[in-house]
Design a protein around this motif. Structure first.
Motif, PDB file in Angstrom:
ATOM      1  N   ARG A 163      -2.873   9.393  -7.920  1.00 52.56           N
ATOM      2  CA  ARG A 163      -2.832   8.936  -6.530  1.00 52.56           C
ATOM      3  C   ARG A 163      -3.658   7.662  -6.382  1.00 52.56           C
ATOM      4  O   ARG A 163      -4.755   7.564  -6.921  1.00 52.56           O
ATOM      5  CB  ARG A 163      -3.382  10.015  -5.604  1.00 52.56           C
ATOM      6  CG  ARG A 163      -2.409  11.163  -5.409  1.00 52.56           C
ATOM      7  CD  ARG A 163      -2.982  12.258  -4.555  1.00 52.56           C
ATOM      8  NE  ARG A 163      -1.974  13.249  -4.220  1.00 52.56           N
ATOM      9  CZ  ARG A 163      -2.242  14.499  -3.869  1.00 52.56           C
ATOM     10  NH1 ARG A 163      -3.499  14.904  -3.808  1.00 52.56           N
ATOM     11  NH2 ARG A 163      -1.263  15.318  -3.568  1.00 52.56           N
ATOM     12  N   PRO A 164      -3.144   6.680  -5.639  1.00 54.19           N
ATOM     13  CA  PRO A 164      -3.940   5.481  -5.378  1.00 54.19           C
ATOM     14  C   PRO A 164      -5.149   5.837  -4.518  1.00 54.19           C
ATOM     15  O   PRO A 164      -5.054   6.662  -3.608  1.00 54.19           O
ATOM     16  CB  PRO A 164      -2.963   4.567  -4.642  1.00 54.19           C
ATOM     17  CG  PRO A 164      -1.954   5.491  -4.033  1.00 54.19           C
ATOM     18  CD  PRO A 164      -1.825   6.633  -4.984  1.00 54.19           C
ATOM     19  N   SER A 165      -6.255   5.232  -4.855  1.00 56.37           N
ATOM     20  CA  SER A 165      -7.498   5.599  -4.166  1.00 56.37           C
ATOM     21  C   SER A 165      -7.646   4.932  -2.813  1.00 56.37           C
ATOM     22  O   SER A 165      -8.443   5.382  -1.977  1.00 56.37           O
ATOM     23  CB  SER A 165      -8.705   5.235  -5.044  1.00 56.37           C
ATOM     24  OG  SER A 165      -8.667   5.948  -6.265  1.00 56.37           O
ATOM     25  N   LEU A 166      -6.909   3.832  -2.586  1.00 58.21           N
ATOM     26  CA  LEU A 166      -7.087   3.071  -1.366  1.00 58.21           C
ATOM     27  C   LEU A 166      -5.776   2.915  -0.611  1.00 58.21           C
ATOM     28  O   LEU A 166      -4.699   3.066  -1.191  1.00 58.21           O
ATOM     29  CB  LEU A 166      -7.670   1.691  -1.687  1.00 58.21           C
ATOM     30  CG  LEU A 166      -9.032   1.645  -2.392  1.00 58.21           C
ATOM     31  CD1 LEU A 166      -9.377   0.205  -2.757  1.00 58.21           C
ATOM     32  CD2 LEU A 166     -10.117   2.276  -1.529  1.00 58.21           C
ATOM     33  N   ARG A 167      -5.902   2.605   0.643  1.00 59.39           N
ATOM     34  CA  ARG A 167      -4.765   2.257   1.490  1.00 59.39           C
ATOM     35  C   ARG A 167      -5.151   1.035   2.328  1.00 59.39           C
ATOM     36  O   ARG A 167      -6.307   0.868   2.723  1.00 59.39           O
ATOM     37  CB  ARG A 167      -4.414   3.390   2.448  1.00 59.39           C
ATOM     38  CG  ARG A 167      -3.942   4.673   1.781  1.00 59.39           C
ATOM     39  CD  ARG A 167      -2.455   4.697   1.595  1.00 59.39           C
ATOM     40  NE  ARG A 167      -2.009   5.918   0.935  1.00 59.39           N
ATOM     41  CZ  ARG A 167      -0.745   6.323   0.910  1.00 59.39           C
ATOM     42  NH1 ARG A 167       0.174   5.603   1.521  1.00 59.39           N
ATOM     43  NH2 ARG A 167      -0.401   7.423   0.278  1.00 59.39           N
ATOM     44  N   GLY A 178     -10.007   2.028 -11.669  1.00 58.23           N
ATOM     45  CA  GLY A 178     -10.027   3.387 -12.210  1.00 58.23           C
ATOM     46  C   GLY A 178      -8.654   4.038 -12.161  1.00 58.23           C
ATOM     47  O   GLY A 178      -8.251   4.743 -13.090  1.00 58.23           O
ATOM     48  N   ASP A 179      -7.940   3.793 -11.053  1.00 55.13           N
ATOM     49  CA  ASP A 179      -6.570   4.319 -10.947  1.00 55.13           C
ATOM     50  C   ASP A 179      -5.685   3.735 -12.046  1.00 55.13           C
ATOM     51  O   ASP A 179      -4.867   4.437 -12.652  1.00 55.13           O
ATOM     52  CB  ASP A 179      -5.969   3.958  -9.589  1.00 55.13           C
ATOM     53  CG  ASP A 179      -6.724   4.567  -8.424  1.00 55.13           C
ATOM     54  OD1 ASP A 179      -7.376   5.610  -8.624  1.00 55.13           O
ATOM     55  OD2 ASP A 179      -6.652   3.984  -7.324  1.00 55.13           O
ATOM     56  N   TYR A 191      -0.284   0.821   3.187  1.00 54.29           N
ATOM     57  CA  TYR A 191       0.253   0.609   1.856  1.00 54.29           C
ATOM     58  C   TYR A 191      -0.723   1.098   0.788  1.00 54.29           C
ATOM     59  O   TYR A 191      -1.942   0.975   0.936  1.00 54.29           O
ATOM     60  CB  TYR A 191       0.546  -0.876   1.627  1.00 54.29           C
ATOM     61  CG  TYR A 191       1.602  -1.437   2.560  1.00 54.29           C
ATOM     62  CD1 TYR A 191       2.804  -0.777   2.738  1.00 54.29           C
ATOM     63  CD2 TYR A 191       1.374  -2.635   3.240  1.00 54.29           C
ATOM     64  CE1 TYR A 191       3.769  -1.292   3.587  1.00 54.29           C
ATOM     65  CE2 TYR A 191       2.331  -3.160   4.097  1.00 54.29           C
ATOM     66  CZ  TYR A 191       3.528  -2.475   4.272  1.00 54.29           C
ATOM     67  OH  TYR A 191       4.480  -2.987   5.111  1.00 54.29           O
ATOM     68  N   ARG A 192      -0.184   1.638  -0.292  1.00 49.89           N
ATOM     69  CA  ARG A 192      -1.000   2.150  -1.380  1.00 49.89           C
ATOM     70  C   ARG A 192      -1.656   0.996  -2.140  1.00 49.89           C
ATOM     71  O   ARG A 192      -1.008  -0.006  -2.415  1.00 49.89           O
ATOM     72  CB  ARG A 192      -0.138   2.972  -2.356  1.00 49.89           C
ATOM     73  CG  ARG A 192       0.529   4.186  -1.745  1.00 49.89           C
ATOM     74  CD  ARG A 192       1.504   4.790  -2.746  1.00 49.89           C
ATOM     75  NE  ARG A 192       2.154   5.995  -2.247  1.00 49.89           N
ATOM     76  CZ  ARG A 192       3.230   6.015  -1.467  1.00 49.89           C
ATOM     77  NH1 ARG A 192       3.777   4.862  -1.091  1.00 49.89           N
ATOM     78  NH2 ARG A 192       3.754   7.147  -1.066  1.00 49.89           N
TER      79      ARG A 192
END
Length: 267
Positions: A36-40, A51-52, A45-46
């Motif tokens: 899962r993307p850590s930020l939005r 790290g991701d 938007y992802r």
């Protein structure tokens, strides 16, 4: 969605291009919680962090060696204590696939050679199987004459899987049939009789070791057995007059199946 670089991460499109992974796959991994993307962004938007991206790199590597997504999750999340064991098991599966592919490649090589040569036997093997009167040039001549026909394709497919022993079995079956034909003619078996029709069916069955033989094609062969000097000589070598007798037998059986031998064509 704009494919621009955010100060805090990479967009889905950028990650897709960088890793060679489809956007659809990235969305799926997000949905199942694998990556899962850590930020939005403020717009929702992802965005993937460094790290991701590292986790995604590892997923790609493990996927390329054949691990399933559940196994990849277990390895990445540390829920399997024996990562080397899991990788060794996968290595064994890869070795099996390599072996299957190697056999497939060898089979394709034989198929190609069979289409080009007809027989995958050395000259010495051909002589041992087919006898001293066999001409090793005959397969090449047959390919030159029939190489663009469906029957040559079918013949090559059968030839690709045959070695000397398999060809010897075919040759023995044809020789047994020739003897049975000669004995039947000597015994006065009449065309159209059950005994004669049985021999015709046996001929179709044995001949289909080369390619499937329809009744109409068999009628055409019967004509050639009588008219072609080489075939006529072969059958005369079994019994004098066998070629014309065999043609009459084939024609009578064809008539019983509603086929006019005078108009039958190669089909």
């Amino acid at each position: 969605m704009p494919d621009t670089m955010d100060a805090d991460g990479l967009t889905v499109g950028q990650v897709s291009a960088r890793l060679g992974v489809t956007v659809r796959a990235l969305h799926h991994w997000d949905e199942i919680g694998l990556a899962r993307p850590s930020l939005r962004t403020a717009a929702g938007y992802r965005l993937y962090t460094a790290g991701d991206l590292e986790r995604l790199h590892r997923i790609v590597v493990y996927r390329e060696i054949g691990l399933g997504l559940d196994r990849i999750r277990a390895v990445l999340d540390g829920s399997t204590a024996d990562v080397p064991g899991a990788l060794r098991a996968q290595r064994a599966q890869v070795a099996e696939r390599i072996d299957r592919l190697q056999r497939l490649g060898e089979g394709l090589d034989r198929m190609i050679e069979a289409h080009e040569r007809g027989l995958l036997l050395t000259v010495e093997q051909q002589t041992a199987v087919f006898g001293p009167r066999w001409n090793p040039d005959w397969p090449a001549e047959a390919r030159e004459r029939y190489g663009d026909t469906a029957q040559w394709l079918q013949y090559a497919e059968r030839s690709a899987s045959r070695g000397p022993e398999e060809w010897r079995a075919v040759t023995d079956a044809m020789a047994d049939l020739d003897r049975a034909l000669g004995d039947a003619m000597d015994a006065g078996v009449l065309p159209g009789s059950p005994e004669a029709n049985h021999l015709v069916e046996r001929h179709r069955e044995v001949f289909s070791s080369y390619f499937p033989l329809t009744r109409r094609m068999q009628v055409c062969l019967g004509r050639r057995y009588e008219a072609d000097p080489a075939f006529a000589a072969h059958y005369d070598g079994v019994r004098a007059g066998l070629a014309p007798w065999f043609r009459r037998v084939i024609d009578a059986c064809a008539r019983a199946h509603g086929i006019d031998p005078d108009t039958a064509t190669w089909e």
